[in-house]
Design a protein around this motif. Sequence first.
Motif, short mmCIF file in Angstrom:
data_model
loop_
_atom_site.label_atom_id
_atom_site.label_comp_id
_atom_site.label_asym_id
_atom_site.label_seq_id
_atom_site.Cartn_x
_atom_site.Cartn_y
_atom_site.Cartn_z
N PRO A 169 0.81 -1.22 0.00
CA PRO A 169 0.00 0.00 0.00
C PRO A 169 0.85 1.28 0.00
O PRO A 169 0.48 2.28 -0.62
N LEU A 170 2.00 1.26 0.66
CA LEU A 170 2.86 2.44 0.68
C LEU A 170 3.44 2.72 -0.70
O LEU A 170 3.53 3.88 -1.13
N VAL A 171 3.82 1.66 -1.43
CA VAL A 171 4.35 1.83 -2.77
C VAL A 171 3.27 2.38 -3.70
O VAL A 171 3.51 3.29 -4.50
N ALA A 172 2.05 1.85 -3.59
CA ALA A 172 0.94 2.34 -4.42
C ALA A 172 0.63 3.79 -4.11
O ALA A 172 0.39 4.60 -5.01
N LEU A 173 0.65 4.16 -2.85
CA LEU A 173 0.39 5.54 -2.44
C LEU A 173 1.48 6.47 -2.98
O LEU A 173 1.19 7.56 -3.47
N ALA A 174 2.71 6.04 -2.92
CA ALA A 174 3.82 6.87 -3.42
C ALA A 174 3.73 7.04 -4.93
O ALA A 174 4.00 8.10 -5.46
N ALA A 175 3.31 5.99 -5.64
CA ALA A 175 3.17 6.08 -7.09
C ALA A 175 2.08 7.06 -7.48
O ALA A 175 2.20 7.80 -8.46
N MET A 176 0.98 7.11 -6.70
CA MET A 176 -0.10 8.05 -7.00
C MET A 176 0.33 9.49 -6.70
O MET A 176 -0.07 10.41 -7.37
N ALA A 177 1.16 9.68 -5.70
CA ALA A 177 1.57 11.02 -5.31
C ALA A 177 2.64 11.58 -6.23
O ALA A 177 2.79 12.79 -6.35
N ALA A 178 3.40 10.71 -6.89
CA ALA A 178 4.48 11.18 -7.77
C ALA A 178 3.89 11.85 -9.00
O ALA A 178 2.97 11.32 -9.61
N PRO A 179 4.39 13.02 -9.40
CA PRO A 179 3.86 13.68 -10.58
C PRO A 179 4.21 12.90 -11.84
O PRO A 179 5.26 12.29 -11.94
N ALA A 180 3.29 12.92 -12.78
CA ALA A 180 3.54 12.25 -14.06
C ALA A 180 4.61 13.02 -14.84
O ALA A 180 4.77 14.23 -14.68
N MET A 181 5.35 12.31 -15.65
CA MET A 181 6.37 12.95 -16.47
C MET A 181 5.68 13.68 -17.61
O MET A 181 5.25 13.05 -18.59
N ALA A 182 5.52 14.94 -17.49
CA ALA A 182 4.84 15.73 -18.51
C ALA A 182 5.80 16.06 -19.65
O ALA A 182 6.97 16.34 -19.43
N GLN A 183 5.27 16.00 -20.86
CA GLN A 183 6.05 16.36 -22.03
C GLN A 183 6.05 17.89 -22.15
O GLN A 183 5.07 18.54 -21.80
N PRO A 184 7.12 18.49 -22.65
CA PRO A 184 7.12 19.93 -22.86
C PRO A 184 6.03 20.31 -23.86
O PRO A 184 5.72 19.53 -24.76
N ALA A 185 5.47 21.47 -23.69
CA ALA A 185 4.41 21.93 -24.59
C ALA A 185 4.96 22.15 -25.99
O ALA A 185 6.12 22.56 -26.15
N PRO A 186 4.16 21.89 -27.02
CA PRO A 186 4.61 22.18 -28.39
C PRO A 186 4.88 23.67 -28.56
O PRO A 186 4.38 24.50 -27.80
N SER A 187 5.67 24.00 -29.58
CA SER A 187 5.99 25.40 -29.85
C SER A 187 5.84 25.68 -31.34
O SER A 187 5.85 24.76 -32.16
N THR A 188 5.68 26.96 -31.68
CA THR A 188 5.56 27.37 -33.08
C THR A 188 6.55 28.48 -33.37
O THR A 188 6.95 29.24 -32.47
N ARG A 189 6.95 28.54 -34.64
CA ARG A 189 7.85 29.60 -35.08
C ARG A 189 7.66 29.76 -36.58
O ARG A 189 7.50 28.78 -37.31
N LEU A 190 7.69 30.98 -37.06
CA LEU A 190 7.58 31.26 -38.49
C LEU A 190 8.96 31.16 -39.11
O LEU A 190 9.92 31.73 -38.59
N VAL A 191 9.09 30.40 -40.21
CA VAL A 191 10.36 30.24 -40.91
C VAL A 191 10.17 30.56 -42.38
O VAL A 191 9.08 30.38 -42.92
N SER A 192 11.22 31.05 -43.02
CA SER A 192 11.17 31.35 -44.45
C SER A 192 11.93 30.28 -45.21
O SER A 192 13.06 29.94 -44.85
N ARG A 193 11.32 29.77 -46.23
CA ARG A 193 11.94 28.78 -47.11
C ARG A 193 11.82 29.31 -48.54
O ARG A 193 11.14 30.29 -48.80
N ASP A 194 12.46 28.61 -49.48
CA ASP A 194 12.40 29.03 -50.88
C ASP A 194 10.96 29.13 -51.38
O ASP A 194 10.64 30.01 -52.17
N GLY A 195 10.10 28.23 -50.92
CA GLY A 195 8.71 28.21 -51.37
C GLY A 195 7.83 29.21 -50.64
O GLY A 195 6.63 29.27 -50.89
#
Length: 120
Positions: free
Chosen positions: A4-30
């Motif tokens: 039960p202590l291991v299960a409780l610790a697993a619930m309390a641990a924060p999930a590994m969140a992925q970094p938020a996506p990002s956007t940027r304007l780039v210029s290409r030949d097209g």
Amino acid sequence: MMLPLVALAAMAAPAMAQPAPSTRLVSRDGGDRLLVRGHRASPQAAVRINGRPVEVSGGTAWRIELPVATVREWSAGNARALHVTVGAYDAAGGDVATVRLPIGMLARDIELASLVVRAR
């Protein structure tokens, strides 16, 4: 007693969140393109932008370049953000992120008759 202590610790641990996506304007030949980058837990996880499936390059760190015309077509007028979904696209859903677009990217052209700048 230890289990039960291991299960409780697993619930309390924060999930590994992925970094938020990002956007940027780039210029290409097209012409100008919107670069969208993000991360996903698995290279097989699907990526959708504004509800549309897209093919991305990369593994868990993915990227895609979309023509500005496509972003305009997929977005509401004067949109300021994209909705990026990584993973399942259903009610249980994957990770959905609202990602800001570069300032003024989809804004209408405004012709100024004059511009006044004052120093303080």
